[in-house]
Design a protein around this motif. Structure first.
Motif, PDB file in Angstrom:
ATOM      1  N   GLY A   1      30.934  18.311  31.741  1.00 32.04           N
ATOM      2  CA  GLY A   1      30.376  19.579  31.261  1.00 32.04           C
ATOM      3  C   GLY A   1      30.603  20.709  32.245  1.00 32.04           C
ATOM      4  O   GLY A   1      30.703  21.875  31.863  1.00 32.04           O
ATOM      5  N   CYS A   2      30.686  20.384  33.528  1.00 29.28           N
ATOM      6  CA  CYS A   2      30.850  21.416  34.545  1.00 29.28           C
ATOM      7  C   CYS A   2      32.312  21.792  34.775  1.00 29.28           C
ATOM      8  O   CYS A   2      32.604  22.722  35.506  1.00 29.28           O
ATOM      9  CB  CYS A   2      30.255  20.951  35.875  1.00 29.28           C
ATOM     10  N   THR A   3      33.236  21.008  34.179  1.00 29.30           N
ATOM     11  CA  THR A   3      34.644  21.317  34.367  1.00 29.30           C
ATOM     12  C   THR A   3      34.962  22.682  33.766  1.00 29.30           C
ATOM     13  O   THR A   3      34.583  22.975  32.637  1.00 29.30           O
ATOM     14  CB  THR A   3      35.515  20.245  33.689  1.00 29.30           C
ATOM     15  N   LYS A   4      35.601  23.514  34.522  1.00 22.75           N
ATOM     16  CA  LYS A   4      35.919  24.865  34.063  1.00 22.75           C
ATOM     17  C   LYS A   4      37.110  24.817  33.119  1.00 22.75           C
ATOM     18  O   LYS A   4      38.196  24.404  33.509  1.00 22.75           O
ATOM     19  CB  LYS A   4      36.218  25.765  35.256  1.00 22.75           C
ATOM     20  N   LYS A   5      36.887  25.242  31.898  1.00 19.72           N
ATOM     21  CA  LYS A   5      37.952  25.246  30.914  1.00 19.72           C
ATOM     22  C   LYS A   5      38.821  26.483  31.092  1.00 19.72           C
ATOM     23  O   LYS A   5      38.322  27.573  31.345  1.00 19.72           O
ATOM     24  CB  LYS A   5      37.369  25.211  29.504  1.00 19.72           C
ATOM     25  N   PRO A   6      40.141  26.330  30.929  1.00 19.58           N
ATOM     26  CA  PRO A   6      41.012  27.497  31.037  1.00 19.58           C
ATOM     27  C   PRO A   6      40.770  28.449  29.870  1.00 19.58           C
ATOM     28  O   PRO A   6      40.390  28.033  28.770  1.00 19.58           O
ATOM     29  CB  PRO A   6      42.417  26.896  30.989  1.00 19.58           C
TER      30      PRO A   6
ATOM     31  N   VAL B   1      46.461  32.691  32.862  1.00 14.63           N
ATOM     32  CA  VAL B   1      45.372  31.739  32.614  1.00 14.63           C
ATOM     33  C   VAL B   1      44.191  32.104  33.502  1.00 14.63           C
ATOM     34  O   VAL B   1      44.340  32.302  34.716  1.00 14.63           O
ATOM     35  CB  VAL B   1      45.822  30.293  32.895  1.00 14.63           C
ATOM     36  N   PHE B   2      43.002  32.218  32.882  1.00 15.20           N
ATOM     37  CA  PHE B   2      41.771  32.546  33.587  1.00 15.20           C
ATOM     38  C   PHE B   2      40.805  31.367  33.502  1.00 15.20           C
ATOM     39  O   PHE B   2      40.920  30.508  32.626  1.00 15.20           O
ATOM     40  CB  PHE B   2      41.087  33.772  32.963  1.00 15.20           C
ATOM     41  N   THR B   3      39.852  31.351  34.393  1.00 19.79           N
ATOM     42  CA  THR B   3      38.723  30.429  34.291  1.00 19.79           C
ATOM     43  C   THR B   3      37.441  31.221  34.464  1.00 19.79           C
ATOM     44  O   THR B   3      37.404  32.211  35.197  1.00 19.79           O
ATOM     45  CB  THR B   3      38.790  29.331  35.372  1.00 19.79           C
ATOM     46  N   LYS B   4      36.404  30.773  33.760  1.00 19.79           N
ATOM     47  CA  LYS B   4      35.129  31.481  33.817  1.00 19.79           C
ATOM     48  C   LYS B   4      34.552  31.356  35.213  1.00 19.79           C
ATOM     49  O   LYS B   4      34.577  30.291  35.827  1.00 19.79           O
ATOM     50  CB  LYS B   4      34.159  30.927  32.781  1.00 19.79           C
ATOM     51  N   GLY B   5      34.039  32.454  35.732  1.00 17.12           N
ATOM     52  CA  GLY B   5      33.469  32.441  37.076  1.00 17.12           C
ATOM     53  C   GLY B   5      32.229  33.291  37.173  1.00 17.12           C
ATOM     54  O   GLY B   5      31.724  33.818  36.181  1.00 17.12           O
ATOM     55  N   LYS B   6      31.734  33.424  38.374  1.00 16.85           N
ATOM     56  CA  LYS B   6      30.543  34.226  38.619  1.00 16.85           C
ATOM     57  C   LYS B   6      30.927  35.697  38.772  1.00 16.85           C
ATOM     58  O   LYS B   6      32.071  36.039  38.993  1.00 16.85           O
ATOM     59  CB  LYS B   6      29.840  33.740  39.887  1.00 16.85           C
ATOM     60  N   SER B   7      29.902  36.530  38.689  1.00 18.51           N
ATOM     61  CA  SER B   7      30.119  37.956  38.914  1.00 18.51           C
ATOM     62  C   SER B   7      30.618  38.168  40.335  1.00 18.51           C
ATOM     63  O   SER B   7      30.149  37.510  41.264  1.00 18.51           O
ATOM     64  CB  SER B   7      28.812  38.723  38.703  1.00 18.51           C
TER      65      SER B   7
ATOM     66  N   ILE C   1      40.339  39.571  38.467  1.00 15.86           N
ATOM     67  CA  ILE C   1      39.095  39.362  37.704  1.00 15.86           C
ATOM     68  C   ILE C   1      39.045  40.289  36.498  1.00 15.86           C
ATOM     69  O   ILE C   1      39.315  41.495  36.607  1.00 15.86           O
ATOM     70  CB  ILE C   1      37.855  39.595  38.596  1.00 15.86           C
ATOM     71  N   ILE C   2      38.681  39.718  35.351  1.00 12.82           N
ATOM     72  CA  ILE C   2      38.417  40.508  34.155  1.00 12.82           C
ATOM     73  C   ILE C   2      37.000  40.216  33.671  1.00 12.82           C
ATOM     74  O   ILE C   2      36.396  39.189  34.033  1.00 12.82           O
ATOM     75  CB  ILE C   2      39.409  40.196  33.003  1.00 12.82           C
ATOM     76  N   LYS C   3      36.461  41.114  32.884  1.00  8.18           N
ATOM     77  CA  LYS C   3      35.165  40.904  32.247  1.00  8.18           C
ATOM     78  C   LYS C   3      35.381  40.985  30.741  1.00  8.18           C
ATOM     79  O   LYS C   3      35.955  41.946  30.230  1.00  8.18           O
ATOM     80  CB  LYS C   3      34.161  41.970  32.691  1.00  8.18           C
TER      81      LYS C   3
ATOM     82  N   TYR D   1      35.941  36.365  34.323  1.00  2.25           N
ATOM     83  CA  TYR D   1      36.985  35.351  34.365  1.00  2.25           C
ATOM     84  C   TYR D   1      37.936  35.687  35.506  1.00  2.25           C
ATOM     85  O   TYR D   1      38.260  36.843  35.743  1.00  2.25           O
ATOM     86  CB  TYR D   1      37.760  35.305  33.045  1.00  2.25           C
ATOM     87  N   LYS D   2      38.366  34.624  36.191  1.00  2.00           N
ATOM     88  CA  LYS D   2      39.220  34.805  37.360  1.00  2.00           C
ATOM     89  C   LYS D   2      40.568  34.146  37.118  1.00  2.00           C
ATOM     90  O   LYS D   2      40.647  33.092  36.477  1.00  2.00           O
ATOM     91  CB  LYS D   2      38.558  34.200  38.596  1.00  2.00           C
ATOM     92  N   THR D   3      41.624  34.777  37.616  1.00  2.00           N
ATOM     93  CA  THR D   3      42.947  34.184  37.509  1.00  2.00           C
ATOM     94  C   THR D   3      43.057  32.981  38.435  1.00  2.00           C
ATOM     95  O   THR D   3      42.242  32.794  39.350  1.00  2.00           O
ATOM     96  CB  THR D   3      44.038  35.197  37.891  1.00  2.00           C
ATOM     97  N   ASP D   4      44.058  32.144  38.192  1.00  2.00           N
ATOM     98  CA  ASP D   4      44.328  31.043  39.108  1.00  2.00           C
ATOM     99  C   ASP D   4      44.628  31.592  40.497  1.00  2.00           C
ATOM    100  O   ASP D   4      45.028  32.741  40.655  1.00  2.00           O
ATOM    101  CB  ASP D   4      45.531  30.218  38.619  1.00  2.00           C
TER     102      ASP D   4
END
Length: 350
Positions: free
Chosen positions: A20-25, A67-73, A103-105, A111-114
């Motif tokens: 569940g904690c794995t960050k999905k692309p 490709v982005f992954t969800k991240g913190k502010s 970073i995009i919002k 979301y953060k790039t690789d």
């Protein structure tokens, strides 16, 4: 047995938490946006540019490869650099905010790039540039232009002073040239950051200036006018006005005529105006009784015929200063690939 069962369940539960904690692309393509075009807003300058269909598709195709992954502010969230508004039927259907190069919002999530990928912010910035066409009306004290009447810039001011300190200038052949290559009467494209200082004239700072290819027919008319201007040069003595009677010319638009006047002003440094004999007399510039134009000459072009396929201009032309001071001829001008060559017949002098 129970301990083994508890251990087995704990392993399953822990594994589930890890999964569940794995960050999905995440990709922009996942949004399935059905848009007609994209509007780009610059968070620094406030400039907004509406991209056309091809530019919008190009930007979308560029972004969907990332490709982005969800991240913190971000720790230092100081605002956004660019906003991409996806439009349909003139309405915003979704927005992506670009915070920085990585970073995009989107819909309140960051979301953060690789790690090895960044967004090309120079490319995004280039989309926010404004471009407009203008006529050069002065190059003696800086560059002063008149924007195209259909441009947004013309709605701000009919005259704009161009800051050229950091501008890159290209000629008609796309070669980089110096500022002194820009002449009065040239038509240019100006690229800038969209910021207009509301003075008069208005002020902008150019990033790029492109000298557009000259209108061959305008150059042809400038050449034949220059030819008769230099004939019987004594008629030009002491003048400060060149009047052009272009009433019978139908193959130049009003904008073309304005460009022609500015080119001639740049050539002679004299006032150049479009006017007829009667209009000059009404202004008190020509004395009808004495048939004399004290401060100027009037050049009249008639019976002009331009054959574009063979780049040939036939015409009648005359220069008049007074009843006893005039010259004219029937002319034929042919463009040889580099310049206009003039031949004349039936020349007369009075």
């Amino acid at each position: 047995m129970k301990r083994k069962m508890y251990l087995f369940l704990s392993i399953l539960l822990f594994s589930g938490i890890l999964v569940g904690c794995t960050k999905k692309p995440f990709s922009i393509e996942n949004t399935k946006l059905e848009f007609t075009n994209i509007e780009v807003r610059d968070g620094t300058t406030g400039n907004m540019v509406s991209l056309d269909e091809n530019e919008s598709k190009e930007l979308y195709n560029y972004l969907k490869k990332i490709v982005f992954t969800k991240g913190k502010s971000p720790e230092q969230n100081t605002g956004w650099r660019y906003a991409l508004d996806f439009m349909a039927d003139g309405k915003v259907i979704d927005t992506i905010m670009i915070q920085d190069e990585s970073i995009i919002k989107y819909r309140n999530y960051f979301y953060k790039t690789d790690d090895d990928t960044t967004m090309d912010l120079d490319y995004i910035a280039s989309l926010c540039k404004s471009v407009f066409k203008a006529l050069v009306i002065d190059n003696n004290n800086g560059l002063l232009v008149k924007p195209d009447v259909n441009s947004n810039e013309f709605r701000s001011s009919d005259k704009i002073s161009i800051g050229t300190g950091s501008a890159i200038i290209y000629d008609e052949d796309k070669k980089e040239v110096d500022l002194n290559e820009i002449q009065i009467g040239d038509v240019i494209n100006i690229t800038y950051n969209g910021i207009i200082l509301e003075s008069y004239p208005a002020q902008i700072t150019a990033d790029y200036i492109n000298i557009l290819e000259s209108n061959l027919l305008i150059d042809g008319y400038a050449t034949i006018i220059d030819d008769i201007y230099n004939l019987d040069s004594g008629l030009n003595s002491g003048i400060n006005i060149i009047a052009l009677d272009l009433t019978e010319i139908t193959n130049l638009s009003e904008t073309d005529k304005e460009i022609l006047l500015m080119k001639l002003y740049g050539m002679y440094g004299l006032e150049v105006k479009e006017s007829t004999f009667d209009q000059l007399a009404e202004e008190g510039l020509i004395n009808k009784e004495e048939l004399y134009f004290p401060t100027g000459i009037i050049i009249t072009i008639s019976n002009s015929e331009y054959k574009e396929d063979i780049e040939t201009l036939r015409y009648d032309i005359r220069k008049w200063r007074s009843g006893l001071g005039a010259i004219g001829y029937k002319g034929n001008a042919k463009f040889d690939g580099e310049k206009w060559i003039i031949s004349s017949e039936n020349m007369w002098v009075s």
